[in-house]
Design an enzyme around this catalytic site. Structure first.
Site, short mmCIF file in Angstrom:
data_model
loop_
_atom_site.label_atom_id
_atom_site.label_comp_id
_atom_site.label_asym_id
_atom_site.label_seq_id
_atom_site.Cartn_x
_atom_site.Cartn_y
_atom_site.Cartn_z
N GLU A 1 17.41 48.07 32.96
CA GLU A 1 17.93 48.81 34.08
C GLU A 1 17.69 50.29 33.54
O GLU A 1 18.03 50.80 32.68
CB GLU A 1 19.23 48.24 34.50
CG GLU A 1 19.37 46.83 34.94
CD GLU A 1 20.63 46.40 35.31
OE1 GLU A 1 20.77 45.47 36.25
OE2 GLU A 1 21.63 46.85 34.76
N CYS B 1 18.94 58.16 34.09
CA CYS B 1 19.76 57.43 33.00
C CYS B 1 18.78 56.18 32.48
O CYS B 1 18.50 55.29 33.48
CB CYS B 1 21.08 56.74 33.78
SG CYS B 1 22.00 56.06 32.22
N CYS C 1 21.93 45.32 24.07
CA CYS C 1 22.67 46.45 23.01
C CYS C 1 23.16 45.82 21.63
O CYS C 1 23.60 44.85 21.71
CB CYS C 1 23.81 46.90 23.85
SG CYS C 1 24.68 48.39 22.72
N CYS D 1 30.99 47.16 22.62
CA CYS D 1 32.19 48.02 22.94
C CYS D 1 32.76 47.16 24.28
O CYS D 1 32.07 46.65 25.08
CB CYS D 1 31.57 49.20 23.73
SG CYS D 1 30.82 50.49 22.34
N CYS E 1 32.58 47.83 27.84
CA CYS E 1 31.15 48.18 28.55
C CYS E 1 30.45 47.04 28.71
O CYS E 1 30.40 45.92 27.98
CB CYS E 1 30.36 49.07 27.51
SG CYS E 1 28.70 49.17 27.85
N GLU F 1 22.08 51.42 22.03
CA GLU F 1 22.32 52.50 21.32
C GLU F 1 21.05 53.21 21.00
O GLU F 1 20.65 53.00 19.75
CB GLU F 1 23.15 52.08 20.20
CG GLU F 1 23.21 53.12 19.11
CD GLU F 1 23.85 54.46 19.52
OE1 GLU F 1 23.37 55.39 19.35
OE2 GLU F 1 25.19 54.50 19.83
N SER G 1 23.16 60.11 24.02
CA SER G 1 24.54 59.67 24.12
C SER G 1 24.65 58.55 22.67
O SER G 1 23.66 57.71 22.72
CB SER G 1 25.08 59.19 25.38
OG SER G 1 26.25 58.68 24.89
N LEU H 1 33.43 58.82 22.86
CA LEU H 1 34.66 58.80 21.79
C LEU H 1 35.84 57.81 22.38
O LEU H 1 35.97 56.74 21.57
CB LEU H 1 35.45 60.09 22.06
CG LEU H 1 36.46 60.39 20.90
CD1 LEU H 1 35.83 60.20 19.26
CD2 LEU H 1 37.07 61.90 21.04
N HIS H 2 36.42 57.95 23.50
CA HIS H 2 37.16 57.04 24.20
C HIS H 2 38.55 56.35 23.52
O HIS H 2 39.35 55.89 23.83
CB HIS H 2 36.28 55.60 24.47
CG HIS H 2 35.12 55.90 25.21
ND1 HIS H 2 35.06 56.56 26.17
CD2 HIS H 2 33.98 55.37 24.46
CE1 HIS H 2 33.62 56.52 26.53
NE2 HIS H 2 32.77 55.86 25.60
N ASN I 1 34.83 52.06 35.28
CA ASN I 1 34.18 51.24 36.24
C ASN I 1 34.00 49.88 36.15
O ASN I 1 33.50 49.44 34.95
CB ASN I 1 32.85 51.74 36.09
CG ASN I 1 32.51 53.33 36.44
OD1 ASN I 1 33.08 53.72 37.67
ND2 ASN I 1 32.05 53.94 35.78
N CYS J 1 28.40 54.12 34.78
CA CYS J 1 28.80 54.38 33.51
C CYS J 1 29.32 53.04 33.05
O CYS J 1 30.34 52.58 33.32
CB CYS J 1 29.57 55.42 33.11
SG CYS J 1 29.74 55.65 31.29
#
Length: 408
Positions: free
Chosen positions: A118, A131, A138, A142, A145, A204, A235, A258-259, A334, A377
């Site tokens: 995507e 993006c 991935c 996370c 996500c 990543e 990122s 970071l989060h 989101n 995101c």
């Protein structure tokens, strides 16, 4: 919102491999292609320059349009290669104008049906941001996500990364002198073509270092696609050993997912933290090549209700980032199907932002874009694996029927 959904039809027993496309290749890759068809070495540099201009500046899709190249060589090129772009199998358009494309790459082998990824285009008044994805699936997990719930299939090649920008520019009518394809969305307000790229899609980027590095070299080349490296942001969730080389070899802007401000929580949200804890990550940021007030690091912080959004955590974030030229992007969470998290209340987000801002850091709250089509995101997740598995099962049982599948 308009949604175009792909139709799942009976797959062929074995996909037919097509001639390879030259779109997305580096200069070295184009030189290798010319060598394959017997172009003399003394001509290679000139011919690479010609191909580069036609492919990346003009976006041509037919070798016959390359009028600065002799007919004989054009015929040779057409016999062995194509200028095809990956197939857009579905396009979804958000109520806010965000566009999400499901893109199928060309098969890489006799049993490969073509991976799908995507890619999202976000139009704004003063810019158009693309993006892009760097992996199919991935390698990280996370927990907040959606992409992290899809297993890693493989890295995208340099050509496949570059092709995402080529697809976007093609569908936006952003090649000089080229008629946009049927159904293209051509911005009419003068400032919303692709001007910025963020490697924040699936995957990543620093676990596909070579592919991303070479793609950035193609994208930023001033004789072709010409996007300056200051307009490209990579990122990472914190692959510490590759952060320095990213600055040295790519020179792009850096964003850190970071989060959390405590290792215990970040270990849960971003499991990569168990390998590269916050202290090591921030040290790599402090020594990022070229870091300055003019080239600040963006720290991304998703706002999770009751998880990481307290006043104390805002103050600790400020303390951790002291001395690092930085901007802090606060991202309202989101939601996606099956998640256990909720977005922080708006008043809580504003309070968090105020604490960070008063400490001297820009702390914009990122406006959610494309939520209604799962293009925001943390929401990207290709349905490729699910559809392919279903198709294979139906084929094995001899019950293949045409059916409709929703994308995104």
């Amino acid at each position: 919102m308009t949604v175009s959904a792909p139709v799942l039809a009976a797959p062929a027993a074995e996909p037919v491999l097509r001639r390879p496309s030259l779109v997305g290749r580096t200069r070295v890759g184009l030189a290798e292609a010319l060598a394959e068809i017997g172009v003399p070495e003394k001509e290679t540099r000139m011919r690479v320059g010609q191909l580069w201009n036609w492919i990346y500046h003009y976006g041509v899709r037919d070798f016959s349009a390359m009028t600065t190249i002799g007919k004989g060589l054009r015929a040779q090129l057409a016999e062995h290669f194509t200028l095809d772009l990956p197939e857009v199998t579905a396009e979804q358009v958000s109520s806010d104008g965000t566009r999400k494309w499901l893109i199928r790459m060309a098969p890489t082998g006799p049993r490969d049906r073509g991976a799908e990824i995507e890619c999202v285009y976000i139009p704004e008044v003063d810019r158009g941001t693309l993006c892009v994805s760097s992996q199919v699936g991935c390698t990280l997990t996370c927990t907040f996500c959606h992409t992290g719930t899809q297993r890693l299939v493989r890295n995208l090649t340099t050509e496949e990364i570059v092709a995402q920008l080529m697809v976007a520019r093609d569908r936006l009518g952003d090649f000089p002198g080229r008629t946009p394809p049927e159904g293209a969305f051509v911005p009419s307000d003068g400032g919303r073509f692709v001007s910025n790229i963020v490697f924040m899609g699936m995957g990543e980027p620093l676990y596909n270092f070579d592919g991303v590095r070479d793609a950035i070299a193609v994208i930023s080349d001033d004789q072709g696609l010409s996007l300056g490296r200051r307009r490209i942001t990579v990122s990472t969730s914190g692959v510490v050993p590759q952060i320095g080389p990213l600055g040295d070899e790519m020179g792009t802007m850096l964003a850190i997912s970071l989060h959390a401000v405590r290792d215990e929580l970040r270990n849960e949200l971003v499991p990569l933290n168990k390998k590269y804890p916050i202290k090591d990550l921030l040290e790599a940021c402090r020594t990022y090549p070229g870091l300055s007030n003019a080239k600040r690091i963006t720290f991304e912080y998703v706002m999770l209700k009751g998880v990481n959004d307290s006043d104390a955590e805002a103050r600790e974030l400020v303390r951790l980032l002291k001395g690092i030229p930085a901007k802090i992007n606060l991202i309202p969470f989101n939601p996606w199907p099956g998640t256990r998290y909720e977005c922080s209340d708006w008043e809580r987000i504003e309070r968090f932002s105020e604490i960070v801002f008063r400490a001297g850091y820009a702390s914009p709250v990122r406006t959610p874009r494309g939520r209604d089509i799962l293009a925001a995101c943390g929401q990207l997740k290709s349905e490729t694996e699910k559809l392919s598995a279903r198709a294979r099962l139906m084929l094995e049982q001899g019950e293949v029927e045409q059916s409709t599948a929703l994308a995104g």
